[in-house]
Design a protein around this motif. Structure first.
Motif, PDB file in Angstrom:
ATOM      1  N   ARG A   1       0.514  -1.460  -0.273  1.00 39.58           N
ATOM      2  CA  ARG A   1      -0.064   0.022  -0.143  1.00 39.58           C
ATOM      3  C   ARG A   1       0.735   1.238   0.140  1.00 39.58           C
ATOM      4  NH1 ARG A   1      -3.503  -2.818   3.939  1.00 39.58           N
ATOM      5  NH2 ARG A   1      -4.849  -4.029   3.047  1.00 39.58           N
ATOM      6  N   ALA A   2       1.550   1.705   0.976  1.00 32.86           N
ATOM      7  CA  ALA A   2       2.304   2.372   0.375  1.00 32.86           C
ATOM      8  C   ALA A   2       3.654   2.439  -0.674  1.00 32.86           C
ATOM      9  CB  ALA A   2       3.520   1.963   1.851  1.00 32.86           C
ATOM     10  N   LYS A   3       4.037   1.449  -1.071  1.00 31.13           N
ATOM     11  CA  LYS A   3       4.562   2.280  -2.582  1.00 31.13           C
ATOM     12  C   LYS A   3       3.751   2.025  -3.803  1.00 31.13           C
ATOM     13  CE  LYS A   3       6.241  -1.923  -3.267  1.00 31.13           C
ATOM     14  NZ  LYS A   3       7.292  -3.219  -4.211  1.00 31.13           N
ATOM     15  N   THR A   4       2.452   1.991  -3.392  1.00 27.83           N
ATOM     16  CA  THR A   4       1.535   2.158  -4.786  1.00 27.83           C
ATOM     17  C   THR A   4       0.376   3.334  -4.365  1.00 27.83           C
ATOM     18  OG1 THR A   4       2.724  -0.101  -5.370  1.00 27.83           O
ATOM     19  CG2 THR A   4       0.399   1.001  -6.663  1.00 27.83           C
ATOM     20  N   ALA A   5      -0.141   3.206  -3.166  1.00 24.43           N
ATOM     21  CA  ALA A   5      -1.778   3.576  -2.969  1.00 24.43           C
ATOM     22  C   ALA A   5      -1.404   5.181  -3.596  1.00 24.43           C
ATOM     23  CB  ALA A   5      -2.229   3.293  -1.765  1.00 24.43           C
ATOM     24  N   PRO A   6      -0.088   5.758  -2.563  1.00 25.05           N
ATOM     25  CA  PRO A   6      -0.242   7.239  -2.749  1.00 25.05           C
ATOM     26  C   PRO A   6      -0.084   8.192  -3.722  1.00 25.05           C
ATOM     27  CG  PRO A   6       1.211   6.371  -0.622  1.00 25.05           C
ATOM     28  CD  PRO A   6       0.827   5.225  -1.738  1.00 25.05           C
ATOM     29  N   LEU A   7       0.700   7.508  -4.913  1.00 26.60           N
ATOM     30  CA  LEU A   7       0.144   8.290  -6.012  1.00 26.60           C
ATOM     31  C   LEU A   7      -0.876   7.748  -6.680  1.00 26.60           C
ATOM     32  CD1 LEU A   7       4.049   7.422  -7.025  1.00 26.60           C
ATOM     33  CD2 LEU A   7       3.264   9.499  -6.703  1.00 26.60           C
ATOM     34  N   ILE A   8      -1.875   7.608  -6.301  1.00 29.46           N
ATOM     35  CA  ILE A   8      -3.296   7.172  -6.963  1.00 29.46           C
ATOM     36  C   ILE A   8      -4.051   8.013  -6.097  1.00 29.46           C
ATOM     37  CG2 ILE A   8      -4.784   5.690  -7.456  1.00 29.46           C
ATOM     38  CD1 ILE A   8      -3.428   3.417  -7.885  1.00 29.46           C
TER      39      ILE A   8
END
Length: 288
Positions: free
Chosen positions: A153-160
């Protein structure tokens, strides 16, 4: 995006950044930002915000290619393989500074300040998530399922989450607020990352040797307890997890205003189509 990078001055890093941007990409985050911004920003500000979100994402891609040792991205040489690790590191940094520069171009001062602050938090979360993966690889630690979910979640979700939240007002509605944006981003981000991990397996079929997968790869965290690696079973469990995450995202997205709701629905549909592809058997895998 090109204008923001061009303003940074002629250097090898700038040339490499322009090269990277011209290799293309889906521009998914810019589309989300434009749709979100349409709810309250003028067209010019929406475009600046979309460029800022996309530039920050591309900065992370250039840095990812360094840590992963990737030779190609989007069918073209990565900046790392074309210009070397040192220039690639500088290029990722340059794209990040260009992103923040673009965010200051919004004419709405309050919206600009909110975007810059959100971008700083986003970058911090992504860097933290990536550092978890790199630290585990370095010390040979085997993360558990909770570690996997947190890091993914930390790697991918923030940039969405970042482009989803571009149009948030100071007094957000029940269906369009920071919590909803984060939950949608976490669900889509998890599905996106699992599918991306499955692509690693597809690339390593045939006569290729068994792939060396990092400790936070979906392959390791979708095996049945005590049963080990059953290739088709593992991949089916991965796809079931993807479908559940996308179903949750779809339910949450129905409360979003248009055109953002339609844009998110289109993204979910594209990921659902990708998840319907037939799984590929894998003879084995090793930890990187």
């Amino acid at each position: 995006m090109i204008a923001a990078v061009s303003d940074m001055g002629a250097t090898p890093a700038q040339e490499a950044a322009l090269y990277h941007l011209h290799t293309g990409g889906h521009r998914m985050r810019s589309r989300l930002a434009l749709a979100s911004g349409a709810t309250r920003l003028n067209n010019t500000d929406s475009i600046a915000a979309a460029a800022a979100c996309e530039l920050l994402h591309n900065a992370s891609l250039v840095h990812d290619d360094i840590t992963d040792g990737d030779l190609y991205r989007r069918g073209s040489l990565t900046v790392r393989s074309r210009s070397g690790t040192g220039v690639a590191l500088c290029t990722g940094d340059l794209l990040m500074t260009a992103a923040f520069n673009a965010a200051t171009d919004l004419s709405d001062a309050a919206a600009s300040q909110r975007l810059v602050r959100t971008m700083a938090r986003t970058a911090s979360r992504v860097i933290g998530g990536q550092s978890i993966e790199l630290a585990d690889d370095a010390i040979g630690q085997v993360p558990n399922r909770r570690d996997y979910l947190v890091a993914t979640r930390a790697k991918t979700a923030p940039l969405i989450e970042l482009p989803l939240s571009v149009g948030l007002a100071d007094a957000p509605s029940d269906g369009f607020n920071p919590r909803v944006c984060r939950e949608i981003a976490e669900a889509i981000g998890l599905a996106y990352q699992i599918l991306d991990d499955l692509d690693d397996l597809r690339q390593d079929t045939g006569e290729s040797p068994a792939p060396a997968l990092h400790a936070l790869h979906a392959w390791w965290h979708h095996q049945r307890p005590g049963r080990g690696a059953e290739p088709l079973v593992v991949q089916q469990r991965c796809l079931a997890h993807v479908r559940a995450a996308l179903s949750r995202a779809d339910r949450l997205a129905r409360a979003l205003p248009e055109p953002l709701m339609g844009c998110v629905a289109g993204l979910i549909e594209s990921l659902e189509r990708k998840a319907k592809r037939k799984p590929v058997a894998l003879d084995g895998a090793t930890r990187r």
